[in-house]
Motif scaffolding. Sequence first.
Motif, PDB file in Angstrom:
ATOM      1  N   ARG A  11       0.864  -1.179   0.000  1.00 28.09           N
ATOM      2  CA  ARG A  11       0.000   0.000   0.000  1.00 28.09           C
ATOM      3  C   ARG A  11       0.903   1.231   0.000  1.00 28.09           C
ATOM      4  NH1 ARG A  11      -1.800   0.337   4.556  1.00 28.09           N
ATOM      5  NH2 ARG A  11      -3.835   1.331   4.287  1.00 28.09           N
ATOM      6  N   VAL A  12       0.722   2.119  -0.965  1.00 30.30           N
ATOM      7  CA  VAL A  12       1.673   3.210  -1.195  1.00 30.30           C
ATOM      8  C   VAL A  12       1.013   4.577  -0.966  1.00 30.30           C
ATOM      9  CG1 VAL A  12       3.316   4.219  -2.822  1.00 30.30           C
ATOM     10  CG2 VAL A  12       2.810   1.756  -2.932  1.00 30.30           C
ATOM     11  N   ARG A  22       1.800  13.238  -9.311  1.00 24.85           N
ATOM     12  CA  ARG A  22       1.016  12.270  -8.535  1.00 24.85           C
ATOM     13  C   ARG A  22       0.190  11.379  -9.458  1.00 24.85           C
ATOM     14  NH1 ARG A  22      -0.337  16.882  -5.522  1.00 24.85           N
ATOM     15  NH2 ARG A  22      -2.543  16.665  -6.073  1.00 24.85           N
ATOM     16  N   GLU A  23      -0.429  11.988 -10.448  1.00 24.19           N
ATOM     17  CA  GLU A  23      -1.236  11.203 -11.390  1.00 24.19           C
ATOM     18  C   GLU A  23      -0.377  10.187 -12.144  1.00 24.19           C
ATOM     19  OE1 GLU A  23      -3.170  14.038 -13.886  1.00 24.19           O
ATOM     20  OE2 GLU A  23      -4.269  14.967 -12.215  1.00 24.19           O
ATOM     21  N   GLY A  24       0.813  10.618 -12.560  1.00 27.04           N
ATOM     22  CA  GLY A  24       1.701   9.719 -13.284  1.00 27.04           C
ATOM     23  C   GLY A  24       2.160   8.550 -12.428  1.00 27.04           C
ATOM     24  N   LEU A  25       2.517   8.844 -11.181  1.00 24.73           N
ATOM     25  CA  LEU A  25       2.947   7.783 -10.281  1.00 24.73           C
ATOM     26  C   LEU A  25       1.803   6.818  -9.982  1.00 24.73           C
ATOM     27  CD1 LEU A  25       5.147   9.822  -7.765  1.00 24.73           C
ATOM     28  CD2 LEU A  25       5.937   8.101  -9.394  1.00 24.73           C
ATOM     29  N   ARG A  26       0.618   7.362  -9.747  1.00 28.69           N
ATOM     30  CA  ARG A  26      -0.536   6.490  -9.492  1.00 28.69           C
ATOM     31  C   ARG A  26      -0.789   5.555 -10.674  1.00 28.69           C
ATOM     32  NH1 ARG A  26      -5.305   5.828  -6.636  1.00 28.69           N
ATOM     33  NH2 ARG A  26      -4.941   7.554  -5.190  1.00 28.69           N
ATOM     34  N   ALA A  27      -0.687   6.090 -11.883  1.00 30.79           N
ATOM     35  CA  ALA A  27      -0.917   5.270 -13.076  1.00 30.79           C
ATOM     36  C   ALA A  27       0.082   4.121 -13.155  1.00 30.79           C
ATOM     37  CB  ALA A  27      -0.834   6.141 -14.324  1.00 30.79           C
ATOM     38  N   ILE A  28       1.339   4.409 -12.826  1.00 26.02           N
ATOM     39  CA  ILE A  28       2.380   3.375 -12.866  1.00 26.02           C
ATOM     40  C   ILE A  28       2.138   2.323 -11.786  1.00 26.02           C
ATOM     41  CG2 ILE A  28       4.838   2.906 -12.522  1.00 26.02           C
ATOM     42  CD1 ILE A  28       5.364   5.752 -13.632  1.00 26.02           C
ATOM     43  N   LEU A  29       1.902   2.787 -10.563  1.00 28.67           N
ATOM     44  CA  LEU A  29       1.811   1.866  -9.433  1.00 28.67           C
ATOM     45  C   LEU A  29       0.535   1.038  -9.458  1.00 28.67           C
ATOM     46  CD1 LEU A  29       3.215   4.111  -6.549  1.00 28.67           C
ATOM     47  CD2 LEU A  29       4.425   2.574  -8.097  1.00 28.67           C
ATOM     48  N   ASP A  30      -0.562   1.650  -9.859  1.00 22.11           N
ATOM     49  CA  ASP A  30      -1.826   0.906  -9.862  1.00 22.11           C
ATOM     50  C   ASP A  30      -1.866  -0.170 -10.937  1.00 22.11           C
ATOM     51  OD1 ASP A  30      -2.910   2.118  -7.667  1.00 22.11           O
ATOM     52  OD2 ASP A  30      -4.165   3.539  -8.770  1.00 22.11           O
ATOM     53  N   ARG A  31      -0.922  -0.106 -11.883  1.00 24.50           N
ATOM     54  CA  ARG A  31      -0.837  -1.180 -12.888  1.00 24.50           C
ATOM     55  C   ARG A  31      -0.124  -2.415 -12.352  1.00 24.50           C
ATOM     56  NH1 ARG A  31       0.376   3.019 -16.763  1.00 24.50           N
ATOM     57  NH2 ARG A  31       2.588   2.492 -16.660  1.00 24.50           N
ATOM     58  N   GLN A  32       0.524  -2.276 -11.212  1.00 23.11           N
ATOM     59  CA  GLN A  32       1.261  -3.407 -10.639  1.00 23.11           C
ATOM     60  C   GLN A  32       0.307  -4.267  -9.810  1.00 23.11           C
ATOM     61  OE1 GLN A  32       4.269  -3.409 -12.017  1.00 23.11           O
ATOM     62  NE2 GLN A  32       3.552  -1.435 -12.815  1.00 23.11           N
ATOM     63  N   PRO A  33       0.306  -5.582 -10.031  1.00 29.43           N
ATOM     64  CA  PRO A  33      -0.678  -6.441  -9.350  1.00 29.43           C
ATOM     65  C   PRO A  33      -0.536  -6.465  -7.837  1.00 29.43           C
ATOM     66  CG  PRO A  33       0.989  -7.751 -10.496  1.00 29.43           C
ATOM     67  CD  PRO A  33       1.181  -6.347 -10.937  1.00 29.43           C
ATOM     68  N   GLU A  34       0.671  -6.160  -7.322  1.00 31.03           N
ATOM     69  CA  GLU A  34       0.864  -6.243  -5.872  1.00 31.03           C
ATOM     70  C   GLU A  34       0.924  -4.878  -5.197  1.00 31.03           C
ATOM     71  OE1 GLU A  34       5.233  -5.880  -7.144  1.00 31.03           O
ATOM     72  OE2 GLU A  34       3.207  -5.982  -7.979  1.00 31.03           O
ATOM     73  N   MET A  35       0.569  -3.809  -5.947  1.00 32.36           N
ATOM     74  CA  MET A  35       0.647  -2.459  -5.389  1.00 32.36           C
ATOM     75  C   MET A  35      -0.682  -1.727  -5.533  1.00 32.36           C
ATOM     76  SD  MET A  35       4.378  -1.063  -6.649  1.00 32.36           S
ATOM     77  CE  MET A  35       5.859  -2.072  -6.488  1.00 32.36           C
ATOM     78  N   ALA A  36      -0.938  -0.826  -4.596  1.00 33.96           N
ATOM     79  CA  ALA A  36      -2.108   0.037  -4.685  1.00 33.96           C
ATOM     80  C   ALA A  36      -1.797   1.350  -3.982  1.00 33.96           C
ATOM     81  CB  ALA A  36      -3.327  -0.624  -4.042  1.00 33.96           C
ATOM     82  N   LEU A 119      12.251   2.643 -10.612  1.00 36.30           N
ATOM     83  CA  LEU A 119      11.325   3.050  -9.563  1.00 36.30           C
ATOM     84  C   LEU A 119      10.667   1.834  -8.933  1.00 36.30           C
ATOM     85  CD1 LEU A 119       9.502   5.044  -7.993  1.00 36.30           C
ATOM     86  CD2 LEU A 119       8.011   5.097 -10.003  1.00 36.30           C
ATOM     87  N   LEU A 120      10.145   0.953  -9.749  1.00 35.88           N
ATOM     88  CA  LEU A 120       9.455  -0.233  -9.227  1.00 35.88           C
ATOM     89  C   LEU A 120      10.416  -1.170  -8.507  1.00 35.88           C
ATOM     90  CD1 LEU A 120       7.130  -0.912 -12.293  1.00 35.88           C
ATOM     91  CD2 LEU A 120       6.446  -0.025 -10.043  1.00 35.88           C
ATOM     92  N   SER A 121      11.617  -1.313  -9.057  1.00 33.95           N
ATOM     93  CA  SER A 121      12.623  -2.155  -8.411  1.00 33.95           C
ATOM     94  C   SER A 121      12.987  -1.614  -7.027  1.00 33.95           C
ATOM     95  CB  SER A 121      13.870  -2.235  -9.296  1.00 33.95           C
ATOM     96  OG  SER A 121      14.915  -2.926  -8.635  1.00 33.95           O
ATOM     97  N   THR A 122      13.121  -0.290  -6.937  1.00 32.78           N
ATOM     98  CA  THR A 122      13.455   0.330  -5.649  1.00 32.78           C
ATOM     99  C   THR A 122      12.333   0.121  -4.645  1.00 32.78           C
ATOM    100  OG1 THR A 122      14.837   2.013  -6.704  1.00 32.78           O
ATOM    101  CG2 THR A 122      13.991   2.522  -4.503  1.00 32.78           C
ATOM    102  N   LEU A 123      11.099   0.303  -5.064  1.00 31.23           N
ATOM    103  CA  LEU A 123       9.964   0.091  -4.170  1.00 31.23           C
ATOM    104  C   LEU A 123       9.932  -1.345  -3.656  1.00 31.23           C
ATOM    105  CD1 LEU A 123       7.242   2.078  -6.148  1.00 31.23           C
ATOM    106  CD2 LEU A 123       7.978   2.579  -3.819  1.00 31.23           C
ATOM    107  N   ARG A 124      10.128  -2.286  -4.532  1.00 31.61           N
ATOM    108  CA  ARG A 124      10.079  -3.695  -4.116  1.00 31.61           C
ATOM    109  C   ARG A 124      11.255  -4.039  -3.208  1.00 31.61           C
ATOM    110  NH1 ARG A 124       8.296  -4.615 -10.187  1.00 31.61           N
ATOM    111  NH2 ARG A 124       6.033  -4.760  -9.893  1.00 31.61           N
ATOM    112  N   ASN A 125      12.409  -3.459  -3.502  1.00 31.33           N
ATOM    113  CA  ASN A 125      13.594  -3.696  -2.675  1.00 31.33           C
ATOM    114  C   ASN A 125      13.386  -3.156  -1.262  1.00 31.33           C
ATOM    115  OD1 ASN A 125      16.224  -3.700  -1.525  1.00 31.33           O
ATOM    116  ND2 ASN A 125      17.157  -3.526  -3.537  1.00 31.33           N
ATOM    117  N   VAL A 126      12.893  -1.927  -1.170  1.00 33.69           N
ATOM    118  CA  VAL A 126      12.651  -1.323   0.140  1.00 33.69           C
ATOM    119  C   VAL A 126      11.572  -2.095   0.892  1.00 33.69           C
ATOM    120  CG1 VAL A 126      11.785   0.744   1.321  1.00 33.69           C
ATOM    121  CG2 VAL A 126      13.440   0.966  -0.544  1.00 33.69           C
ATOM    122  N   ALA A 127      10.568  -2.583   0.179  1.00 37.94           N
ATOM    123  CA  ALA A 127       9.485  -3.340   0.818  1.00 37.94           C
ATOM    124  C   ALA A 127       9.985  -4.596   1.501  1.00 37.94           C
ATOM    125  CB  ALA A 127       8.423  -3.695  -0.217  1.00 37.94           C
TER     126      ALA A 127
END
Length: 213
Positions: A11-12, A22-36, A119-127
């Motif tokens: 959950r981000v 913000r809109e651009g980031l939301r579009a990227i993240l909401d496309r990921q099956p494990e992110m919202a 960006l996605l790799s960093t988020l998953r790594n930090v998670a």
Amino acid sequence: MHAVNAAPFLRVLIVDDHPVVREGLRAILDRQPEMAVVAEASDGEQAVALFDRHYPDLTLMDLRLPKKSGVDATAEIHRRHPQARIIVFTVFDGDEDIYRALEAGARSYLLKSASHEELLSTLRNVATGGRPLPAAVAERLAQRFEYSELTCRELDVLRLIVAGKANKQIASLLGVGEGTVKTHVNRILSKLGVADRTEAAIQALQRGIVRSD
């Protein structure tokens, strides 16, 4: 019996004062099956309030924000929630900016020039408990330790140098003698490894030691 879809496990919270970002980031993240994306904040105070309300798994935090800076918001969230996973996401690559953000409790520092994949790799790594730093960011951070740290009074003088004040004006504003100011200026030049006041001002802004806003 129908299978129940599992809720996204990452959950981000997005913190940025630019709606388009913000809109651009939301579009990227909401496309990921494990992110919202669970919330968006447009300033530092709202970021703290929304973190307290949603307790997200990950937070993307800009540095330059209204009301409360990204560093101050990160520090406050970290004080309240030491396990918070905050990634600074900014255009500023000064070594002092990086140092302050990590010291405040950020787990990673990513530039907005990064690719979607990074960006996605960093988020998953930090998670998963990581503290990744891009090579360029790590190199800038290392540069910070090549110079001696400025004292609080030297920082005051440097801010006034950046503001274009002469020694006499600085002495008046700080309530000290002009000779004392000259001593501070010489120490600042030595610690920053520069030859004159102009170079000191440029480096202070580039490294994020002094903010222009």
